[in-house]
Design an enzyme around this catalytic site. Sequence first.
Site, short mmCIF file in Angstrom:
data_model
loop_
_atom_site.label_atom_id
_atom_site.label_comp_id
_atom_site.label_asym_id
_atom_site.label_seq_id
_atom_site.Cartn_x
_atom_site.Cartn_y
_atom_site.Cartn_z
CD1 TRP A 1 -19.91 -4.40 1.30
CD2 TRP A 1 -20.17 -3.82 3.44
NE1 TRP A 1 -20.67 -3.25 1.33
CE2 TRP A 1 -20.84 -2.86 2.64
CE3 TRP A 1 -20.19 -3.65 4.83
CZ2 TRP A 1 -21.53 -1.77 3.17
CZ3 TRP A 1 -20.88 -2.56 5.36
CH2 TRP A 1 -21.53 -1.62 4.54
NE ARG B 1 -2.44 -1.32 3.40
CZ ARG B 1 -2.81 -0.97 4.62
NH1 ARG B 1 -3.83 -0.17 4.79
NH2 ARG B 1 -2.16 -1.42 5.67
CG HIS C 1 -21.65 10.48 5.76
ND1 HIS C 1 -20.92 9.35 6.02
CD2 HIS C 1 -22.87 10.06 5.39
CE1 HIS C 1 -21.67 8.29 5.79
NE2 HIS C 1 -22.86 8.69 5.42
#
Length: 766
Positions: A569, A15, A702
């Site tokens: 998921w 990553r 959010h």
Amino acid sequence: MLTQNLGYPRIGGQRQLKKASEQYWAGKIGLRELLQIAQTIKQENWQTQLNAGIDLIPCNDFSLYDQTLDMSLLLDVIPQRYAPLLANVAENGVTDLYFAMARGYQKEGLDITAMEMTKWLDTNYHYIVPEFTADQEFHIFQENLFSDYTNAKQLLGEKAKPVLVGPISYLLLGKEKEPGFDRIDLIKKLVPVYVAIINRLKGLGAKWIQLDEPCLALDLSKKEKEAFDFAYRRMANQVSGVNLLVATYFDALLDNTQLAVNLPVSALHIDLVRAPEQLDEVLALLPATLKLSLGVVDGRNVWRNDYSTSLNLINKAVKKLGTDRVIIAPSCSLLHSPIDLDGETALNAEIKNWMAFAKQKLNEVRELKQIAEGNDALLQANKIAIEGRRASQKVHKQAVKDRVVSITEADTTRISAFPIRQQIQHDRFSLPSFPTTTIGSFPQTDDIRQLRAKFKKGELTVEQYEAAIEQATIDVIRWQEAIGFDVLVHGEFERNDMVEYFGEQLDGFLFTQNGWVQSYGSRCVKPPVIYGDVSRPKDMTVRWSQFAAAQTDKPMKGMLTGPVTILQWSFVRDDQPRDVTTNQIALAIHDEVLALEAAGIGIVQIDEAAIREGLPLRKAKRSHYLDWAVKAFRITASGVQDRTQIHTHMCYSEFNDIIEHIAAMDADVITIETSRSQMELLHAFAHFEYPNEIGPGVYDIHSPRVPSIEEMVALLTKAAELLPAQNLWVNPDCGLKTRKWPETKEALENMVAAAKQAREQIQIEA
Ligand code: GLN
Ligand code: ZN
């Protein structure tokens, strides 16, 4: 016979891109360093694909954020609000403008919002949605594509294949930002720019160019089909000496088959993992001028390819087309797959032998070609692995299979109809009107995260860890009581993630160390892998729910994740239909619901955050999906007494076309995300006359912004105009896990005050 790849993961095996971008955004490294790291990843990716023996290797599939955003910059589709940033481009290059479009810009007195982001077809990858205006023009703006190709060519020579989002999908996946025009009509202006790009790439030496047109696997209008035809004919007339390859994926071409095979290009790629049945028709219609790329290796899952199955498809194509018109490939870009299985040192060796990540999939593509050319040893080795999985006791549990087969209508139905249950539950809980609750999680502070990390590393004993989680739970219960919540939650402090928490406790799941997949920008997810029949060896949440319930006299909601969300998921088994796996998970969650009920928990919430996400791309397939998805939820929620109240929760979803199925879930209470849409989403419920209770979110979680009491009362008033006020609950949009405490406390205090005002101001009809 050629082999090709359509795209490779760009986050880097460790990553690196995530870490570098985040450091760059935080001002900790400079642009030069970021671009250097990006360049290294590209070179490594190209080298890996070269080593694997791939003939056509993608370039320009790399992106610092998103490939569709790259297209917008390439084509000069830059919304007007970014104009103040254009001045710097000449001096500092385009990267800051680029990241501003992706993430917004709040600096130097400017406050510019980011572009919208949405899911790339039915994947969990999010792209940046192009914004078009009525007078939209296109030009070549950003030149990266060309330098990227030149770089790739140095290493790969003629194997380097630039990848672009095709012109029709680019328009269709974007959005009109003002009324009065149809974005597909922009195709006439767009095609000349594609022609210019293609000719420039050809001038630099490109032999193949890949145009991704996933929209060929969607339902298209007549006008959209005509636009396809127009665009590709126009391009074919104006470019020559370079091979265009149109790539489709994620579903069958179906009624677009004629259109697709007749595009005047050199090759067509089709997805034979999602839709193997389309091969016959495509072969029957394919003109003699076209090569066919067979997407036989699953680009979206983690399983080793079954060579016999792929070989059948390849042989069929070779028989009809001859070897030189056949290309072997993964089904879609490998962007959606984790990078390297070799890095997984902790996996059970037997199960690891059934798996393949991106790097291994490249080898599969090459080996399939070798097998098609007669290498029998490779085929035999594969048969042994596939057979091992098919017969493994790790995968198959007869008792689980039997239980799924014997599910009856009664297992999917509550004892009494909703109105009867509602009365019984009202009598049991005596809640006020506009009852207040939250969706489950409370802020996961650094302390809580560190606690879990230390526990995982063995630096804390179970006793120490649990004592600390208990304390956090007690604190949040005391606080909910103090501000006057009606239905409490325990806060989910013991959970890292709503799917992982259950996956870790269920049989049939495994977790990788490094199986990361890009979700958007620098965000990556590490989905669990469902490899076998799913069962529940013991209670999963009872300990924490029971502990929490004992701390208070108020009702305490049990908190579970639903079967469709767990499925969506995760990486899912490919050796049985998705609905069978879902039913197995549903039975496990059902048992947990009963265990909670037996432990005295009167209210249980089963989150189905992802039910809308699973909707198939093609309309014709949707009702089948919705039928089994709803049935799975009903399995989890049935078998309890009428007096047990079942809640469900859904994150932001467009409900209009699925509302009857949402109602068919028959949850006693549903909470949904509605505050940003100003209750817009409630119209679907109102129109349908949704009968059960509902909590439309009044607090946008959010954002760190604290909504005022008046604002939330106004939203509740609006909701009460649309739905019977006696059915309304008061809650935030979603869980509060990612928020900070100060704003959360303030917002929820306001929310409880808003509910009190609503009780006084809004009429409840008897
Ligand atoms: N119960 C979960 C939470 O509160 C639901 C999260 C979700 O819907 N994504 O975090
Ligand atoms: Zn949610």
